[in-house]
Design an enzyme around this catalytic site. Structure first.
Site, PDB file in Angstrom:
ATOM      1  N   THR A 131      15.706  39.183 -55.878  1.00  0.00           N
ATOM      2  CA  THR A 131      16.394  38.333 -56.855  1.00  0.00           C
ATOM      3  C   THR A 131      17.242  37.261 -56.175  1.00  0.00           C
ATOM      4  O   THR A 131      17.705  37.461 -55.047  1.00  0.00           O
ATOM      5  CB  THR A 131      17.302  39.223 -57.747  1.00  0.00           C
ATOM      6  OG1 THR A 131      18.202  38.388 -58.459  1.00  0.00           O
ATOM      7  CG2 THR A 131      18.142  40.185 -56.920  1.00  0.00           C
ATOM      8  N   ASP A 132      17.479  36.176 -56.890  1.00  0.00           N
ATOM      9  CA  ASP A 132      18.390  35.139 -56.366  1.00  0.00           C
ATOM     10  C   ASP A 132      19.842  35.623 -56.383  1.00  0.00           C
ATOM     11  O   ASP A 132      20.717  34.990 -55.783  1.00  0.00           O
ATOM     12  CB  ASP A 132      18.251  33.827 -57.158  1.00  0.00           C
ATOM     13  CG  ASP A 132      18.563  33.957 -58.647  1.00  0.00           C
ATOM     14  OD1 ASP A 132      18.855  35.076 -59.116  1.00  0.00           O
ATOM     15  OD2 ASP A 132      18.527  32.917 -59.347  1.00  0.00           O
ATOM     16  N   GLU A 133      20.098  36.759 -57.073  1.00  0.00           N
ATOM     17  CA  GLU A 133      21.479  37.228 -57.188  1.00  0.00           C
ATOM     18  C   GLU A 133      22.048  37.704 -55.850  1.00  0.00           C
ATOM     19  O   GLU A 133      23.259  37.848 -55.703  1.00  0.00           O
ATOM     20  CB  GLU A 133      21.580  38.343 -58.242  1.00  0.00           C
ATOM     21  CG  GLU A 133      21.078  37.857 -59.582  1.00  0.00           C
ATOM     22  CD  GLU A 133      21.431  38.749 -60.766  1.00  0.00           C
ATOM     23  OE1 GLU A 133      22.437  39.470 -60.696  1.00  0.00           O
ATOM     24  OE2 GLU A 133      20.691  38.703 -61.749  1.00  0.00           O
ATOM     25  N   TYR A 158      24.560  45.784 -58.526  1.00  0.00           N
ATOM     26  CA  TYR A 158      23.118  45.501 -58.582  1.00  0.00           C
ATOM     27  C   TYR A 158      22.712  44.573 -57.443  1.00  0.00           C
ATOM     28  O   TYR A 158      21.794  44.880 -56.668  1.00  0.00           O
ATOM     29  CB  TYR A 158      22.741  44.870 -59.936  1.00  0.00           C
ATOM     30  CG  TYR A 158      21.372  44.213 -59.936  1.00  0.00           C
ATOM     31  CD1 TYR A 158      20.213  44.981 -59.760  1.00  0.00           C
ATOM     32  CD2 TYR A 158      21.227  42.827 -60.085  1.00  0.00           C
ATOM     33  CE1 TYR A 158      18.950  44.383 -59.740  1.00  0.00           C
ATOM     34  CE2 TYR A 158      19.971  42.227 -60.068  1.00  0.00           C
ATOM     35  CZ  TYR A 158      18.842  43.010 -59.891  1.00  0.00           C
ATOM     36  OH  TYR A 158      17.602  42.419 -59.855  1.00  0.00           O
ATOM     37  N   LYS A 162      20.234  45.202 -54.151  1.00  0.00           N
ATOM     38  CA  LYS A 162      19.010  44.419 -53.887  1.00  0.00           C
ATOM     39  C   LYS A 162      19.117  43.738 -52.522  1.00  0.00           C
ATOM     40  O   LYS A 162      18.131  43.635 -51.780  1.00  0.00           O
ATOM     41  CB  LYS A 162      18.775  43.376 -54.986  1.00  0.00           C
ATOM     42  CG  LYS A 162      18.379  43.933 -56.333  1.00  0.00           C
ATOM     43  CD  LYS A 162      17.057  44.702 -56.347  1.00  0.00           C
ATOM     44  CE  LYS A 162      15.834  43.830 -56.129  1.00  0.00           C
ATOM     45  NZ  LYS A 162      14.579  44.601 -56.296  1.00  0.00           N
TER      46      LYS A 162
HETATM   47  P1  NAD Z   1      12.839  46.581 -65.428  1.00  0.00           P
HETATM   48  O1  NAD Z   1      14.197  47.178 -65.476  1.00  0.00           O
HETATM   49  O2  NAD Z   1      12.255  46.027 -66.683  1.00  0.00           O
HETATM   50  O3  NAD Z   1      11.795  47.673 -64.895  1.00  0.00           O
HETATM   51  C1  NAD Z   1      12.049  48.464 -63.790  1.00  0.00           C
HETATM   52  C2  NAD Z   1      10.970  49.535 -63.729  1.00  0.00           C
HETATM   53  O4  NAD Z   1      11.216  50.342 -62.567  1.00  0.00           O
HETATM   54  C3  NAD Z   1      10.957  50.474 -64.940  1.00  0.00           C
HETATM   55  O5  NAD Z   1       9.638  50.653 -65.395  1.00  0.00           O
HETATM   56  C4  NAD Z   1      11.518  51.772 -64.395  1.00  0.00           C
HETATM   57  O6  NAD Z   1      11.029  52.925 -65.058  1.00  0.00           O
HETATM   58  C5  NAD Z   1      11.061  51.712 -62.946  1.00  0.00           C
HETATM   59  N1  NAD Z   1      11.891  52.536 -62.060  1.00  0.00           N
HETATM   60  C6  NAD Z   1      13.248  52.599 -62.003  1.00  0.00           C
HETATM   61  N2  NAD Z   1      13.618  53.504 -61.067  1.00  0.00           N
HETATM   62  C7  NAD Z   1      12.473  54.001 -60.523  1.00  0.00           C
HETATM   63  C8  NAD Z   1      12.207  54.943 -59.503  1.00  0.00           C
HETATM   64  N3  NAD Z   1      13.186  55.596 -58.868  1.00  0.00           N
HETATM   65  N4  NAD Z   1      10.921  55.185 -59.189  1.00  0.00           N
HETATM   66  C9  NAD Z   1       9.900  54.539 -59.821  1.00  0.00           C
HETATM   67  N5  NAD Z   1      10.104  53.654 -60.805  1.00  0.00           N
HETATM   68  C10 NAD Z   1      11.382  53.381 -61.147  1.00  0.00           C
HETATM   69  O7  NAD Z   1      12.877  45.517 -64.276  1.00  0.00           O
HETATM   70  P2  NAD Z   1      12.190  44.086 -64.143  1.00  0.00           P
HETATM   71  O8  NAD Z   1      13.004  43.101 -64.866  1.00  0.00           O
HETATM   72  O9  NAD Z   1      10.751  44.227 -64.439  1.00  0.00           O
HETATM   73  O10 NAD Z   1      12.396  43.810 -62.587  1.00  0.00           O
HETATM   74  C11 NAD Z   1      11.381  44.152 -61.634  1.00  0.00           C
HETATM   75  C12 NAD Z   1      11.853  43.730 -60.252  1.00  0.00           C
HETATM   76  O11 NAD Z   1      12.128  42.325 -60.253  1.00  0.00           O
HETATM   77  C13 NAD Z   1      13.148  44.419 -59.797  1.00  0.00           C
HETATM   78  O12 NAD Z   1      13.026  44.718 -58.431  1.00  0.00           O
HETATM   79  C14 NAD Z   1      14.212  43.359 -60.020  1.00  0.00           C
HETATM   80  O13 NAD Z   1      15.291  43.510 -59.120  1.00  0.00           O
HETATM   81  C15 NAD Z   1      13.436  42.085 -59.760  1.00  0.00           C
HETATM   82  N6  NAD Z   1      13.967  40.895 -60.451  1.00  0.00           N
HETATM   83  C16 NAD Z   1      14.035  40.874 -61.822  1.00  0.00           C
HETATM   84  C17 NAD Z   1      14.509  39.726 -62.454  1.00  0.00           C
HETATM   85  C18 NAD Z   1      14.568  39.615 -63.956  1.00  0.00           C
HETATM   86  O14 NAD Z   1      15.026  38.582 -64.460  1.00  0.00           O
HETATM   87  N7  NAD Z   1      14.094  40.594 -64.708  1.00  0.00           N
HETATM   88  C19 NAD Z   1      14.938  38.633 -61.693  1.00  0.00           C
HETATM   89  C20 NAD Z   1      14.878  38.717 -60.300  1.00  0.00           C
HETATM   90  C21 NAD Z   1      14.363  39.854 -59.695  1.00  0.00           C
HETATM   91  P1  TYD Z   2      21.292  38.909 -67.940  1.00  0.00           P
HETATM   92  O1  TYD Z   2      20.138  38.640 -68.842  1.00  0.00           O
HETATM   93  O2  TYD Z   2      21.982  40.230 -68.040  1.00  0.00           O
HETATM   94  O3  TYD Z   2      20.796  38.627 -66.452  1.00  0.00           O
HETATM   95  P2  TYD Z   2      21.671  38.511 -65.078  1.00  0.00           P
HETATM   96  O4  TYD Z   2      22.992  39.138 -65.295  1.00  0.00           O
HETATM   97  O5  TYD Z   2      20.824  39.291 -64.134  1.00  0.00           O
HETATM   98  O6  TYD Z   2      21.737  37.050 -64.776  1.00  0.00           O
HETATM   99  O7  TYD Z   2      22.386  37.782 -68.188  1.00  0.00           O
HETATM  100  C1  TYD Z   2      22.058  36.415 -68.096  1.00  0.00           C
HETATM  101  C2  TYD Z   2      23.324  35.620 -68.358  1.00  0.00           C
HETATM  102  O8  TYD Z   2      23.699  35.803 -69.721  1.00  0.00           O
HETATM  103  C3  TYD Z   2      24.512  36.088 -67.532  1.00  0.00           C
HETATM  104  O9  TYD Z   2      25.325  34.965 -67.213  1.00  0.00           O
HETATM  105  C4  TYD Z   2      25.257  37.011 -68.472  1.00  0.00           C
HETATM  106  C5  TYD Z   2      24.992  36.404 -69.831  1.00  0.00           C
HETATM  107  N1  TYD Z   2      24.930  37.353 -70.954  1.00  0.00           N
HETATM  108  C6  TYD Z   2      25.683  37.121 -72.104  1.00  0.00           C
HETATM  109  O10 TYD Z   2      26.421  36.123 -72.218  1.00  0.00           O
HETATM  110  N2  TYD Z   2      25.591  38.012 -73.124  1.00  0.00           N
HETATM  111  C7  TYD Z   2      24.806  39.116 -73.043  1.00  0.00           C
HETATM  112  O11 TYD Z   2      24.787  39.925 -74.013  1.00  0.00           O
HETATM  113  C8  TYD Z   2      24.031  39.339 -71.874  1.00  0.00           C
HETATM  114  C9  TYD Z   2      23.157  40.551 -71.743  1.00  0.00           C
HETATM  115  C10 TYD Z   2      24.116  38.424 -70.845  1.00  0.00           C
END
Ligand code: NAD
Ligand code: TYD
Length: 347
Positions: A131-133, A158, A162
């Site tokens: 992630t960019d975070e 988080y 990561k």
């Molecule tokens: P998500 O929370 O929707 O899904 C995570 C999945 O991982 C779930 O299916 C969960 O059951 C599984 N999981 C959790 N713990 C586990 C374990 N111990 N063993 C096996 N499976 C396990 O997440 P996502 O949004 O699909 O994110 C996927 C990846 O992308 C993550 O690594 C996250 O850090 C990264 N990412 C997500 C975003 C975003 O905006 N969603 C942005 C940047 C990076």
């Molecule tokens: P989120 O979707 O939780 O992603 P991340 O924290 O990984 O960036 O949040 C996106 C942005 O929206 C973040 O600045 C927090 C804000 N946010 C709200 O304002 N209200 C909400 O209910 C949620 C879930 C997020």
């Protein structure tokens, strides 16, 4: 020795029942007819196998329920694949503030278990999704951006977990020669996203006639990436096989504050512009993420195909058509919403 032949690639996808992993599996099986996928997922609250009803009988798809922290299980699976694409993680910043230990266990120790197995079985390619975070926060109104050269400065449990996982992947590359690539992407949105993140929470709250909660003043900025665009970026990075490389992946070229993203959603859904409420801010809330994704464009020719407006429209249509997918998740996670959201007056 890997048992899979080189003509048929067998890929271990971790976390393939979550949001991005599900979209990635559908994308991959559609794009590569000869490949097989094993999906290892613990089915936490965020994992949902209803995402895969349409491929459940596909002989190229195997689901294994289990944790990436289970070394014996991971070893037995890695033995039979030649590539790993690692999505599994605890992913919600707000939950990491409430329960950090779980994030360290899954995101750090789980990644290390996978890395050890990858080495033991001579995996040809380990692709790590990050992630960019990990880069921390940028100042609001600044014109600075994150890039592959930005130093790590994570600020939530988080993002710290990561960041640790990224460091481990690189360390295994340097120390043991693991063939790896990493992508650090921005905020994804699209089909199958758990209704706790901003975009699906906003859409489903509007569909339920509820207000959309905005943390603090809503001026925080994120980069937004449509999940299908993310899948095509991962595909190119995997295809390119330039081991040891990292790519930042994003979807926008200008800043859009959260409040404006929510306003776009309200407008696209024909909801009143004041169907939102300001709530107590997130602790340690990162102000601004903006990513310079020019490296993946220059080196691999990738760019996002879907604009934010188009992507939000597609996402809204999906949630409108799939209430039976998201409604039970919101009911089952009522306690989390109640614990997480407080009126701004309590600040
Ligand atoms: P998500 O929370 O929707 O899904 C995570 C999945 O991982 C779930 O299916 C969960 O059951 C599984 N999981 C959790 N713990 C586990 C374990 N111990 N063993 C096996 N499976 C396990 O997440 P996502 O949004 O699909 O994110 C996927 C990846 O992308 C993550 O690594 C996250 O850090 C990264 N990412 C997500 C975003 C975003 O905006 N969603 C942005 C940047 C990076
Ligand atoms: P989120 O979707 O939780 O992603 P991340 O924290 O990984 O960036 O949040 C996106 C942005 O929206 C973040 O600045 C927090 C804000 N946010 C709200 O304002 N209200 C909400 O209910 C949620 C879930 C997020």
């Amino acid at each position: 020795m890997n048992s899979a032949s080189t003509s048929q690639r067998t890929i271990l996808v971790t976390g393939g029942s979550g949001f991005i992993g599900s979209n990635f599996i559908h994308y991959w099986l559609k794009t590569y007819q000869d490949d097989a996928i094993i999906n290892l997922d613990a089915l936490t609250y965020a994992g949902n196998n209803e995402n895969h009803v349409q491929i459940a009988d596909d002989p190229r798809y195997t689901f294994v329920k289990g944790s990436i922290c289970d070394a014996a299980l991971v070893d037995s699976l890695v033995k039979s694949v030649n590539r790993i694409v690692h999505f599994a993680a605890e992913t919600h910043v707000d939950r990491s503030i409430l329960e950090p230990a779980l994030f360290l266990e899954t995101n750090v120790l789980g990644t290390q278990v996978l890395l050890d197995a990858a080495l033991r079985h001579d995996i040809q390619h380990f692709h790590h999704i990050s992630t960019d975070e990990v880069f921390g926060t940028l100042a609001l109104e600044a014109d600075t951006q994150f890039s592959e050269d930005t130093h790590y400065d994570p600020r939530s449990p988080y993002s710290a977990s990561k960041a640790a996982s990224d460091h481990l992947v690189r360390a295994y590359g340097e120390t043991y020669g693991l063939p790896y690539t990493i992508t650090n992407c921005s905020n994804n949105y699209g089909e199958y996203q758990f209704p706790e993140k901003l975009v699906p929470l906003a859409i489903t709250n509007i569909l339920e006639g509820k207000k959309v909660p905005i943390y603090g003043n809503g001026k925080q900025v994120r980069d937004w990436l449509y999940v299908q665009d993310h899948c095509s970026a991962i595909d190119l990075v995997i295809k390119n096989k330039k081991f040891g490389e990292t790519y930042v992946v994003g979807g926008l070229s200008q800043d859009i504050p959260n409040i404006d993203v929510v306003s776009m959603i309200l407008e696209l859904m024909n909801a009143p512009s004041d169907q939102l409420e300001f709530v107590k801010d997130r602790a340690g809330h990162d102000e601004r993420y903006s990513v310079n994704w020019s490296k993946i464009t220059t080196n691999l020719g990738w760019k996002p195909a879907v604009s934010l407006k188009e992507g939000l429209q597609k996402t809204i249509e999906w949630y409108e058509a799939n209430e039976s997918w998201w409604k039970p998740l919101k009911i089952a996670n009522k306690d989390f919403y109640e614990k997480n959201y407080q009126p701004i007056s309590q600040e």
